[in-house]
Design an enzyme around this catalytic site. Structure first.
Site, mmCIF file in Angstrom:
data_model
loop_
_atom_site.group_PDB
_atom_site.id
_atom_site.type_symbol
_atom_site.label_atom_id
_atom_site.label_comp_id
_atom_site.label_asym_id
_atom_site.label_seq_id
_atom_site.Cartn_x
_atom_site.Cartn_y
_atom_site.Cartn_z
ATOM 1 N N ARG A 101 0.873 -1.188 0.000
ATOM 2 C CA ARG A 101 0.000 0.000 0.000
ATOM 3 C C ARG A 101 0.901 1.226 0.000
ATOM 4 N NH1 ARG A 101 -5.459 1.736 3.197
ATOM 5 N NH2 ARG A 101 -6.223 0.226 1.705
ATOM 6 N N HIS A 128 -7.204 0.744 -6.741
ATOM 7 C CA HIS A 128 -7.447 -0.080 -5.548
ATOM 8 C C HIS A 128 -8.166 -1.367 -5.998
ATOM 9 C CE1 HIS A 128 -7.836 -1.223 -1.512
ATOM 10 N NE2 HIS A 128 -8.754 -0.390 -1.071
ATOM 11 N N GLN A 131 -10.287 -3.876 -3.706
ATOM 12 C CA GLN A 131 -11.601 -3.370 -3.316
ATOM 13 C C GLN A 131 -12.618 -3.614 -4.429
ATOM 14 O OE1 GLN A 131 -12.397 -1.457 -0.234
ATOM 15 N NE2 GLN A 131 -14.363 -2.189 -0.948
ATOM 16 N N ASP A 229 -17.011 7.717 -2.486
ATOM 17 C CA ASP A 229 -15.792 7.552 -1.688
ATOM 18 C C ASP A 229 -15.542 8.881 -0.985
ATOM 19 O OD1 ASP A 229 -13.389 6.634 -0.639
ATOM 20 O OD2 ASP A 229 -12.272 6.773 -2.520
ATOM 21 N N CYS A 269 -16.457 2.216 -0.254
ATOM 22 C CA CYS A 269 -15.337 1.342 0.112
ATOM 23 C C CYS A 269 -14.996 1.451 1.595
ATOM 24 C CB CYS A 269 -14.125 1.666 -0.747
ATOM 25 S SG CYS A 269 -13.592 3.388 -0.633
ATOM 26 N N ARG A 297 -13.719 -8.484 1.324
ATOM 27 C CA ARG A 297 -12.266 -8.301 1.180
ATOM 28 C C ARG A 297 -11.554 -9.591 1.584
ATOM 29 N NH1 ARG A 297 -10.401 -3.067 1.138
ATOM 30 N NH2 ARG A 297 -8.494 -4.107 0.472
HETATM 31 N N1 NVA Z 1 -9.800 7.057 -1.900
HETATM 32 C C1 NVA Z 1 -9.508 6.575 -0.555
HETATM 33 C C2 NVA Z 1 -9.788 5.113 -0.471
HETATM 34 C C3 NVA Z 1 -9.565 4.509 0.887
HETATM 35 C C4 NVA Z 1 -9.845 3.045 0.926
HETATM 36 C C5 NVA Z 1 -8.066 6.877 -0.211
HETATM 37 O O1 NVA Z 1 -7.193 6.665 -1.067
HETATM 38 O O2 NVA Z 1 -7.803 7.344 0.886
HETATM 39 N N1 CP Z 2 -11.460 0.209 1.957
HETATM 40 C C1 CP Z 2 -10.204 0.111 2.422
HETATM 41 O O1 CP Z 2 -9.243 -0.185 1.690
HETATM 42 O O2 CP Z 2 -10.089 0.362 3.751
HETATM 43 P P1 CP Z 2 -8.762 0.541 4.603
HETATM 44 O O3 CP Z 2 -8.130 1.849 4.185
HETATM 45 O O4 CP Z 2 -9.224 0.542 6.024
HETATM 46 O O5 CP Z 2 -7.818 -0.598 4.300
#
Ligand code: NVA
Ligand code: CP
Length: 315
Positions: A101, A128, A131, A229, A269, A297
């Site tokens: 990540r 992502h 997801q 989101d 998400c 997930r």
């Molecule tokens: N768009 C959000 C998704 C989190 C799962 C982010 O990147 O923070």
């Molecule tokens: N939806 C998602 O990826 O959540 P987290 O940021 O908690 O991993």
């Protein structure tokens, strides 16, 4: 070496098998069964916060018989400037796979290119995919009880509201095209999708069909799925106040949700900010499937881990 960095990394003929395997993992959770990661250790290198991705992967790896090793970027030399390539080469000598990540999508591509173990994208600023696959399973489960889960997605329309320039929007554009769904995105003019996702669609062999509109009600019309989101993704915190003002007309209110099909599902998400990108009553609506998405997930990522582990074992 096989990786899962973007939605198109599972070929169309493989989708049915992957979804069925995820559903089997879900149905048979807790039963003694195959342990496709037995004897393996998978490392998770995270440069951003996470609840769902971290916990679901750690549990998935353990339930598949493997060990999960969580590494914050700042705990390893990567955070002090060791190159991505050397990190990939060294980690490949120790572990059987990586889940990453991070911010720049090219960093996961560089890790995958330099290492000799499978790499899974656990979220970048661009995509992502874990997801989207888990979401797609949740939708298919709602729409069919038959054996061909991905077939249930074909022709359905998803409408995405708000930050249409974020990773989730990009990933749904790619995912919808891959799964044969229609997608409309509604956001401010400055948030229209750009060249990067169009180039990726073209490279992936998809025509790249998607609609962008500044009118949220136009996007909602005929939608089977209403998706949103957060307005401030990780790494964008400095833009917070300005984004809230710009994106406010795209909040998923009860009125906007009602403009979709009468049986439309609401998805997010998570984490959500009730009262910002979505009204609390929409989150709590019986047609909101946000926690099914989160649960999936675990099951979908087990199927992805098993797919990559099987591929890595083949000579
Ligand atoms: N768009 C959000 C998704 C989190 C799962 C982010 O990147 O923070
Ligand atoms: N939806 C998602 O990826 O959540 P987290 O940021 O908690 O991993």
């Amino acid at each position: 070496m096989r990786h899962f960095l973007q939605e198109t990394d599972v070929a169309l003929p493989e989708l049915g098998g992957l979804f069925a395997r995820a559903r089997d993992f879900k149905r048979n959770r807790g039963q003694p069964g195959a342990a496709p990661l037995a004897g393996q250790t998978w490392a998770m290198i995270f440069s951003k916060a996470s609840t769902r991705t971290r916990v679901s992967f750690e549990v998935a790896i353990r339930e598949l018989g493997g060990n999960a090793l969580f590494l914050n970027q700042h705990d390893i030399q990567l955070g002090r400037g060791e190159s991505i390539e050397d990190t990939a080469r060294v980690m490949s000598r120790f572990v059987h796979g990586l889940i990453v990540r991070t911010f720049d999508h090219r960093d996961v591509e560089r890790l995958a290119a330099a290492g000799t173990v499978p790499v899974i994208n656990g979220l970048t600023d661009f995509l992502h995919p874990c997801q989207i696959y888990s979401d797609a399973l949740a939708l298919a489960e709602r729409w069919t009880s038959g054996p061909d889960l991905p077939a249930a997605l074909r022709g359905r329309k998803i409408a995405f509201f708000g930050d249409t320039a974020c990773n989730m929007a990009n990933s749904w554009i790619l995912g919808a095209n891959h799964f044969g769904m229609k997608i409309a995105l509604a956001g401010p003019a400055g948030f229209a999708r750009g060249a990067e996702i169009q180039a990726l669609l073209a490279r992936s062999g998809h025509a790249g069909a998607y609609q962008f509109t500044t009118d949220p009600y136009e996007a909602a019309r005929g939608a089977d799925v209403v998706y949103t989101d957060v307005w401030v993704s990780m790494g964008k915190e400095a833009e917070g106040g300005a984004r809230a003002r710009t994106l406010a007309p795209y909040a998923v209110t009860a009125k906007l949700f009602a403009a979709a099909k009468p049986d439309a599902l609401f998805m997010h998400c998570l984490p959500a900010h009730p009262g910002e990108e979505v009204a609390p009553e929409v989150l709590a609506n019986p047609r909101s499937i946000i926690f099914d998405q989160a649960e999936n997930r675990l099951h979908m990522q087990k199927a992805i881990l098993a797919l990559l582990a099987d591929a890595a074992r083949r000579p």
